[in-house]
Enzyme design. Structure first.
Site, short mmCIF file in Angstrom:
data_model
loop_
_atom_site.label_atom_id
_atom_site.label_comp_id
_atom_site.label_asym_id
_atom_site.label_seq_id
_atom_site.Cartn_x
_atom_site.Cartn_y
_atom_site.Cartn_z
N HIS A 305 0.86 -1.19 0.00
CA HIS A 305 0.00 0.00 0.00
C HIS A 305 0.89 1.24 0.00
O HIS A 305 1.95 1.24 0.63
CB HIS A 305 -0.90 0.02 1.25
CG HIS A 305 -2.07 0.92 1.12
ND1 HIS A 305 -2.00 2.27 1.36
CD2 HIS A 305 -3.34 0.67 0.74
CE1 HIS A 305 -3.18 2.81 1.14
NE2 HIS A 305 -4.02 1.87 0.77
N ASP A 362 -7.89 -5.40 0.00
CA ASP A 362 -8.34 -6.26 -1.11
C ASP A 362 -7.96 -7.72 -0.94
O ASP A 362 -8.36 -8.56 -1.74
CB ASP A 362 -7.75 -5.74 -2.42
CG ASP A 362 -8.28 -4.35 -2.74
OD1 ASP A 362 -7.47 -3.42 -2.87
OD2 ASP A 362 -9.52 -4.21 -2.80
#
Ligand code: SDX
Length: 427
Positions: A305, A362
Site C-alpha cells: 500500500h 483487497d
C-alpha cells in the site's frame, strides 16, 4: 501557520510557510514557489504531496490507523452501519436517530433508476465486464437527471449526492443480473440499504428471496470498510474532474474508471484470481519468488500500500469477517487456507518485511464476496458502490473549499527544444 521552511535555489533564498493539520504531517506551502523561483517541485505519483485540505478521513500508515471524521474504522465496522457511516462522511458528524432515519428515508426513495436507463443496458454484450457497465451507466445518469447537475446550487449538489449513493446498488445489481441473463429486480423500500442490494442481486421473480441477516451484516461491514480512504487515486480523480466544474455524475464515473485498475480497486478481483491460480499452499513459494523477481512484473495482489507501512486495519476486520461468513455458510473454501498460508509466509519473509508489504483491504474481501455468491468480476463494482459515499463526500468538500481551483499540474520537460519544421521531401 507555525513556522517557515527555508529553501535556497541558486542565488534565491525562500521562506515557505508551514501549516499544521489537526493531526498528522505538516505541509510546506509551495504555492508561490514557481512565481518566486521559476522552478516546479517534482513528485511523480504524489508520494510527498498534499493535494488539498480535508477533514473527512485520516490515515496513519505507520501506525495502521484509519479514522473517518475521527472515528476508528474498527469501531465503525463493529458498531455502525453503512448508512450511518455515509451520513458521517457526508455530513461530518454521527447522526441522531431522527437524522439517520430521515437520511435513510431519503436515500431509500432515490434507489429506483429512470426506466429508460434499462434500454442503456441493452447496448452492452452480456459478457461486458460489470465495471465497463458501471462506467457507462453512471456517466449516463447526467443525461437523465438535469435537475441536479448545477454544481453551484447546494440543493442540487445534495440531491445528486443522494441519487448517486442510492442508485449505485441498483446499477451494480442490474449489471450483475444483465451478465447472467436474469431479469432486473426493482428496489424494495421495506429492506435496508444493504438488504435491498442483496435482494436486487440474488432474488428472482420465480420465488421469494429472504435476506440472510448474517450475510447482510457482513456485506454492510464490507461497504463500511470500502467507504472512503483519503486522497487515493480514484478520489483524486473525482476531485480533479470536479475541479473543472464537471457534473457530479461525470465525476463519479471518472472515479469508477480509475478504481478499475488492478493496482487500485481492481486488486480484489486480481487477488482472488491469484489465489485461485496458486491453488494449493505448496505452490506458494514459487509465487513468492516471482513477486521478489525484479524481472518478473508479477506482484502479490492484495499486498502492499502506498500509505500503510503496517497492517491495513481494514484487512484485519476483513479477515475476521471472512471467518464469520465462511463458518455461517459452512463453506470451507481451500483458497482461504491458501490466503492464510500466503499471508503467514509473506509476513515472515525478509523481502516483504523490509518493503513493509502487508495484506491490504483487497486481500481477504474477495474470499468473502466469492463465498456470498458474487462472481469475481463483480468485486470491483462492489468496491465502487461503497466508495461512492467517499467520492461524494470528498467532491462536496472540494466544491465547498474556498481555496479550490482547477487542478492543473506542471511537468519536468525532457523532450526536444524548439526546432523548425522539415518538409517531408527533406527527411
Ligand atoms: C487499494 O491509495 C489507497 O488508499 C488505495 C486503497 C483505497 O482504499 O482507496 O487502499 C485501495 O488500492 C489498495 C491497494 C490494492 N493494490 C494491490 O493490492 C496491488 C498490489 N500492490 C501494489 O501494486 C503496490 O503495493 C501498490 C500499488 C498498492 C502501492 O505501490 P507503491 O506505493 O507505488 O509502492 P511501489 O510500487 O513503489 O513498491 C515499493 C516496493 C517496490 O520494490 P522496489 O522497486 O522498491 O524494489 O515494493 C514492491 C515494489 O516492487 N512491491 C511489491 C508489491 N507492492 C510493492 N512487491 C511484490 N508484491 C507487491 N504487492
Amino acid at each position: 501557520m507555525s513556522e517557515l521552511a527555508k529553501l535556497t535555489l541558486g542565488t534565491k533564498a525562500l521562506d515557505l510557510p508551514v501549516h499544521d493539520g489537526s493531526i498528522g504531517p505538516q505541509v510546506i506551502d509551495i504555492r508561490k514557489l514557481y512565481s518566486q523561483t521559476g522552478a516546479f517541485t517534482f513528485d511523480p505519483g504524489f508520494t510527498s504531496t498534499a493535494s488539498c485540505e480535508s477533514a473527512i478521513t485520516y490515515i496513519d500508515g505507520d501506525a495502521g490507523v484509519l479514522l473517518h471524521r475521527g472515528y476508528p474504522i474498527d469501531q465503525l465496522a463493529d458498531h455502525s452501519s453503512f448508512m450511518e457511516v455515509a451520513y458521517l462522511l457526508t455530513e461530518g458528524e454521527l447522526p441522531t436517530k431522527e437524522e439517520l432515519d430521515r437520511f435513510t428515508y431519503t436515500i431509500t426513495r432515490h434507489t429506483m433508476v429512470h426506466e429508460q436507463l434499462m434500454q442503456f443496458f441493452r447496448g452492452f454484450r452480456r459478457d461486458a465486464h460489470p465495471m465497463s457497465i458501471m462506467c457507462g451507466v453512471v456517466g449516463a445518469l447526467s443525461a437523465f437527471y438535469h435537475d441536479s447537475t448545477d454544481i453551484d446550487d447546494p440543493k442540487q449538489r445534495m440531491i445528486a449526492s443522494h441519487r448517486l449513493i442510492a442508485k449505485m446498488p441498483t446499477i451494480a445489481a442490474m449489471a450483475y443480473k444483465y451478465s447472467i441473463g436474469q431479469p432486473f429486480i426493482y428496489p424494495d423500500n421495506a429492506l435496508s440499504y444493504t438488504g435491498n442490494f442483496l435482494n436486487m442481486t440474488f432474488a428472482v421473480p420465480a420465488e421469494p428471496y429472504v435476506v440472510d441477516p448474517v450475510i447482510e451484516r457482513a456485506m454492510d461491514k464490507i461497504f463500511i470498510l470500502h467507504a472512503d480512504h483519503e486522497q487515493n487515486a480514484s478520489t483524486s480523480t473525482v476531485r480533479l474532474a470536479g475541479s473543472s466544474g464537471a457534473n457530479p455524475f461525470a465525476c463519479i464515473a471518472a472515479g469508477i474508471a480509475c478504481l478499475w485498475g488492478p493496482a487500485h480497486g481492481g486488486a480484489n478481483e486480481a487477488a482472488l484470481n491469484m489465489l485461485r491460480e496458486i491453488g494449493r499452499p505448496e505452490r506458494i513459494p514459487d509465487y513468492i519468488a516471482r513477486a521478489k523477481d525484479k524481472d518478473d512484473p508479477f506482484r502479490l495482489m492484495g499486498f502492499g500500500h502506498r500509505v500503510y507501512k503496517n497492517y491495513d486495519p481494514r484487512a484485519k476486520v476483513m479477515q475476521q469477517t471472512a471467518n464469520e461468513v465462511l463458518a455461517k455458510l459452512g463453506v470451507t473454501d481451500p483458497i482461504f487456507d491458501v490466503a492464510r498460508e500466503l499471508e503467514h509466509i509473506a509476513l515472515n519473509d525478509p523481502y516483504f518485511i523490509d518493503k513493509k508489504l502487508y495484506p491490504n483491504v483487497d486481500f481477504y474481501s474477495g474470499i468473502i464476496l466469492s463465498a456470498i455468491g458474487f462472481p469475481t468480476s463483480m468485486f470491483t463494482a462492489l468496491f465502487a458502490l461503497a466508495r461512492t459515499v467517499g467520492w461524494v463526500a470528498q467532491w462536496n468538500e472540494m466544491i465547498g473549499d474556498p481555496e479550490q481551483k482547477i487542478g492543473r499540474p506542471r511537468q519536468l520537460y525532457t523532450g526536444a527544444a524548439m526546432r523548425d519544421y522539415v518538409p517531408i521531401a527533406n527527411r
